[in-house]
Scaffold this motif. Structure first.
Motif, PDB file in Angstrom:
ATOM      1  N   MET A   1       0.842  -1.200   0.000  1.00  0.00           N
ATOM      2  CA  MET A   1       0.000   0.000   0.000  1.00  0.00           C
ATOM      3  C   MET A   1       0.875   1.248   0.000  1.00  0.00           C
ATOM      4  O   MET A   1       1.837   1.352   0.748  1.00  0.00           O
ATOM      5  CB  MET A   1      -0.905   0.012   1.232  1.00  0.00           C
ATOM      6  CG  MET A   1      -1.817   1.223   1.311  1.00  0.00           C
ATOM      7  SD  MET A   1      -2.921   1.124   2.750  1.00  0.00           S
ATOM      8  CE  MET A   1      -3.729   2.712   2.625  1.00  0.00           C
ATOM      9  N   THR A   2       0.561   2.209  -0.879  1.00  0.00           N
ATOM     10  CA  THR A   2       1.336   3.439  -0.986  1.00  0.00           C
ATOM     11  C   THR A   2       1.047   4.357   0.192  1.00  0.00           C
ATOM     12  O   THR A   2      -0.108   4.585   0.551  1.00  0.00           O
ATOM     13  CB  THR A   2       0.992   4.170  -2.299  1.00  0.00           C
ATOM     14  OG1 THR A   2       1.243   3.290  -3.398  1.00  0.00           O
ATOM     15  CG2 THR A   2       1.827   5.426  -2.454  1.00  0.00           C
ATOM     16  N   THR A   3       2.096   4.896   0.788  1.00  0.00           N
ATOM     17  CA  THR A   3       1.942   5.826   1.908  1.00  0.00           C
ATOM     18  C   THR A   3       1.325   7.130   1.414  1.00  0.00           C
ATOM     19  O   THR A   3       1.804   7.713   0.434  1.00  0.00           O
ATOM     20  CB  THR A   3       3.307   6.112   2.548  1.00  0.00           C
ATOM     21  OG1 THR A   3       3.904   4.882   2.953  1.00  0.00           O
ATOM     22  CG2 THR A   3       3.160   7.037   3.751  1.00  0.00           C
ATOM     23  N   PRO A   4       0.277   7.632   2.045  1.00  0.00           N
ATOM     24  CA  PRO A   4      -0.319   8.903   1.609  1.00  0.00           C
ATOM     25  C   PRO A   4       0.696  10.055   1.681  1.00  0.00           C
ATOM     26  O   PRO A   4       1.500  10.129   2.614  1.00  0.00           O
ATOM     27  CB  PRO A   4      -1.459   9.115   2.615  1.00  0.00           C
ATOM     28  CG  PRO A   4      -1.773   7.746   3.129  1.00  0.00           C
ATOM     29  CD  PRO A   4      -0.471   7.013   3.161  1.00  0.00           C
ATOM     30  N   LEU A   5       0.631  10.925   0.690  1.00  0.00           N
ATOM     31  CA  LEU A   5       1.511  12.098   0.617  1.00  0.00           C
ATOM     32  C   LEU A   5       0.684  13.302   0.204  1.00  0.00           C
ATOM     33  O   LEU A   5       0.042  13.290  -0.851  1.00  0.00           O
ATOM     34  CB  LEU A   5       2.637  11.848  -0.390  1.00  0.00           C
ATOM     35  CG  LEU A   5       3.534  13.040  -0.770  1.00  0.00           C
ATOM     36  CD1 LEU A   5       4.208  13.647   0.447  1.00  0.00           C
ATOM     37  CD2 LEU A   5       4.569  12.607  -1.810  1.00  0.00           C
ATOM     38  N   THR A   6       0.683  14.319   1.053  1.00  0.00           N
ATOM     39  CA  THR A   6      -0.072  15.544   0.798  1.00  0.00           C
ATOM     40  C   THR A   6       0.810  16.742   1.124  1.00  0.00           C
ATOM     41  O   THR A   6       1.617  16.688   2.049  1.00  0.00           O
ATOM     42  CB  THR A   6      -1.349  15.592   1.660  1.00  0.00           C
ATOM     43  OG1 THR A   6      -2.155  14.458   1.369  1.00  0.00           O
ATOM     44  CG2 THR A   6      -2.158  16.853   1.386  1.00  0.00           C
ATOM     45  N   VAL A   7       0.659  17.817   0.366  1.00  0.00           N
ATOM     46  CA  VAL A   7       1.387  19.045   0.669  1.00  0.00           C
ATOM     47  C   VAL A   7       0.415  20.217   0.633  1.00  0.00           C
ATOM     48  O   VAL A   7      -0.475  20.287  -0.220  1.00  0.00           O
ATOM     49  CB  VAL A   7       2.558  19.272  -0.314  1.00  0.00           C
ATOM     50  CG1 VAL A   7       2.060  19.389  -1.757  1.00  0.00           C
ATOM     51  CG2 VAL A   7       3.366  20.498   0.071  1.00  0.00           C
ATOM     52  N   THR A   8       0.582  21.130   1.598  1.00  0.00           N
ATOM     53  CA  THR A   8      -0.225  22.348   1.673  1.00  0.00           C
ATOM     54  C   THR A   8       0.724  23.528   1.805  1.00  0.00           C
ATOM     55  O   THR A   8       1.524  23.590   2.739  1.00  0.00           O
ATOM     56  CB  THR A   8      -1.170  22.312   2.886  1.00  0.00           C
ATOM     57  OG1 THR A   8      -1.976  21.134   2.829  1.00  0.00           O
ATOM     58  CG2 THR A   8      -2.064  23.540   2.902  1.00  0.00           C
ATOM     59  N   ARG A   9       0.649  24.448   0.861  1.00  0.00           N
ATOM     60  CA  ARG A   9       1.507  25.634   0.940  1.00  0.00           C
ATOM     61  C   ARG A   9       0.916  26.616   1.944  1.00  0.00           C
ATOM     62  O   ARG A   9      -0.248  27.006   1.851  1.00  0.00           O
ATOM     63  CB  ARG A   9       1.641  26.295  -0.441  1.00  0.00           C
ATOM     64  CG  ARG A   9       2.651  27.438  -0.482  1.00  0.00           C
ATOM     65  CD  ARG A   9       3.091  27.720  -1.916  1.00  0.00           C
ATOM     66  NE  ARG A   9       1.970  28.056  -2.767  1.00  0.00           N
ATOM     67  CZ  ARG A   9       1.504  29.300  -2.952  1.00  0.00           C
ATOM     68  NH1 ARG A   9       2.066  30.315  -2.339  1.00  0.00           N
ATOM     69  NH2 ARG A   9       0.479  29.517  -3.749  1.00  0.00           N
ATOM     70  N   ILE A  10       1.708  26.999   2.924  1.00  0.00           N
ATOM     71  CA  ILE A  10       1.275  27.999   3.908  1.00  0.00           C
ATOM     72  C   ILE A  10       1.395  29.391   3.299  1.00  0.00           C
ATOM     73  O   ILE A  10       0.460  30.182   3.339  1.00  0.00           O
ATOM     74  CB  ILE A  10       2.107  27.894   5.200  1.00  0.00           C
ATOM     75  CG1 ILE A  10       2.083  26.461   5.761  1.00  0.00           C
ATOM     76  CG2 ILE A  10       1.595  28.891   6.237  1.00  0.00           C
ATOM     77  CD1 ILE A  10       0.710  25.933   6.088  1.00  0.00           C
ATOM     78  N   ALA A  11       2.540  29.678   2.704  1.00  0.00           N
ATOM     79  CA  ALA A  11       2.809  30.897   1.943  1.00  0.00           C
ATOM     80  C   ALA A  11       4.271  30.848   1.521  1.00  0.00           C
ATOM     81  O   ALA A  11       5.105  30.270   2.231  1.00  0.00           O
ATOM     82  CB  ALA A  11       2.543  32.171   2.751  1.00  0.00           C
ATOM     83  N   HIS A  12       4.575  31.453   0.375  1.00  0.00           N
ATOM     84  CA  HIS A  12       5.959  31.591  -0.081  1.00  0.00           C
ATOM     85  C   HIS A  12       6.600  30.210  -0.207  1.00  0.00           C
ATOM     86  O   HIS A  12       6.119  29.393  -0.990  1.00  0.00           O
ATOM     87  CB  HIS A  12       6.708  32.502   0.897  1.00  0.00           C
ATOM     88  CG  HIS A  12       7.986  33.068   0.390  1.00  0.00           C
ATOM     89  ND1 HIS A  12       8.095  33.692  -0.834  1.00  0.00           N
ATOM     90  CD2 HIS A  12       9.217  33.138   0.957  1.00  0.00           C
ATOM     91  CE1 HIS A  12       9.332  34.129  -1.011  1.00  0.00           C
ATOM     92  NE2 HIS A  12      10.035  33.784   0.063  1.00  0.00           N
ATOM     93  N   ALA A  13       7.644  29.912   0.565  1.00  0.00           N
ATOM     94  CA  ALA A  13       8.269  28.589   0.539  1.00  0.00           C
ATOM     95  C   ALA A  13       7.920  27.774   1.776  1.00  0.00           C
ATOM     96  O   ALA A  13       8.492  26.706   1.987  1.00  0.00           O
ATOM     97  CB  ALA A  13       9.784  28.730   0.419  1.00  0.00           C
ATOM     98  N   CYS A  14       7.026  28.257   2.583  1.00  0.00           N
ATOM     99  CA  CYS A  14       6.598  27.533   3.779  1.00  0.00           C
ATOM    100  C   CYS A  14       5.532  26.515   3.368  1.00  0.00           C
ATOM    101  O   CYS A  14       4.443  26.896   2.922  1.00  0.00           O
ATOM    102  CB  CYS A  14       6.046  28.498   4.818  1.00  0.00           C
ATOM    103  SG  CYS A  14       5.614  27.715   6.392  1.00  0.00           S
ATOM    104  N   GLN A  15       5.890  25.238   3.486  1.00  0.00           N
ATOM    105  CA  GLN A  15       5.034  24.143   3.046  1.00  0.00           C
ATOM    106  C   GLN A  15       4.803  23.194   4.217  1.00  0.00           C
ATOM    107  O   GLN A  15       5.716  22.934   5.002  1.00  0.00           O
ATOM    108  CB  GLN A  15       5.710  23.360   1.918  1.00  0.00           C
ATOM    109  CG  GLN A  15       6.156  24.181   0.723  1.00  0.00           C
ATOM    110  CD  GLN A  15       5.072  24.312  -0.336  1.00  0.00           C
ATOM    111  OE1 GLN A  15       3.972  23.769  -0.184  1.00  0.00           O
ATOM    112  NE2 GLN A  15       5.372  25.009  -1.410  1.00  0.00           N
TER     113      GLN A  15
END
Length: 251
Positions: A1-15
């Protein structure tokens, strides 16, 4: 099973990168000054971040290393912090206690998370990162220029699931227009080499204020220049332009 991967940009380069249950924050920036403007809404304040398992910081510039905001916001200073020596020295002075100093091609592991510093180049000492956990790999480009050594990443790490790259080609007017950040075309060319499943642009909304943009910096604030270049140079790589606070799930 593939591990879930999510990204949310907070602002600029802050992820906020989430790999399974791990939550990793990159290059924090939560405040503004006279010459540093996010140019976009910030997706939440420090106190609203919730649990953070690791902090990854590419260099000591204020808009990537806003440690004072973390301290003022009640951030847990025992959170593992990964970065070059210039960053960890600053963090130690702010009270951070779990410091992992890594320079180019050096790695540190905490639990299931491995962070490797990869080469970078900017106006000050900088590294980029490959972040690995649960069989997933994320390249985080900070605000580096494109350096040839980054082309080694696929051979060293294998498949990259997500690449996050700066795209505004920032130039310093008072330094004879010295370029200090990769531009959209350069970022797309690097993306073609990395060949991730998904590539996301960041570091494009930033500006120095009306006067600062005229006398201090010049940058490309349109991320569509990156997605257009990517369509030409790496058409099989998926990409999106998202507002801060919008989660992106990586297949």
């Amino acid at each position: 099973m593939t591990t879930p991967l999510t990204v949310t940009r907070i602002a600029h380069a802050c992820q906020l990168i989430e790999i399974g249950d791990l939550r990793i924050l990159t290059d924090p920036w939560f405040t503004q000054s006279a010459a540093y403007h996010q140019g976009e809404p910030i997706a939440g304040e420090v106190a609203s971040l919730g649990r953070i398992d690791a902090l990854v910081v590419s260099h000591e510039h204020y808009d990537h290393c806003d440690l004072d905001a973390l301290v003022a916001g009640g951030f847990d200073l025992s959170t593992p912090l990964f970065g070059p020596g210039t960053v960890t020295a600053l963090a130690e002075g702010k009270g951070f206690t779990s410091l992992h100093t890594i320079e180019a091609w050096e790695s540190a592991t905490v639990g299931d998370l491995t962070v490797t510093a990869t080469p970078g180049q900017h106006g000050v000492h900088e590294v980029t990162f490959v972040i690995q956990a649960g069989g997933r790999a994320v390249f985080f480009g900070g605000d580096s220029l494109r350096v040839p050594e980054l082309d080694e990443i696929p051979n060293r790490f294998g498949k990259i699931d997500l690449a996050i790259l700066p795209v505004n080609g920032l130039c310093i007017r008072v330094a004879n227009m010295q370029q200090v950040v990769m531009d959209a075309e350069q970022a797309a060319a690097l993306t073609a080499v990395l060949n991730p499943t998904v590539a996301l642009p960041h570091h494009y909304a930033f500006h120095s204020g009306r006067l600062g943009d005229q006398i201090i910096t010049r940058g490309d604030r349109d991320p569509r220049h990156y997605t257009e270049a990517l369509a030409r140079l790496a058409p099989t790589v998926a990409t999106r332009i998202v507002l801060p606070g919008t989660p992106v799930t990586i297949p």
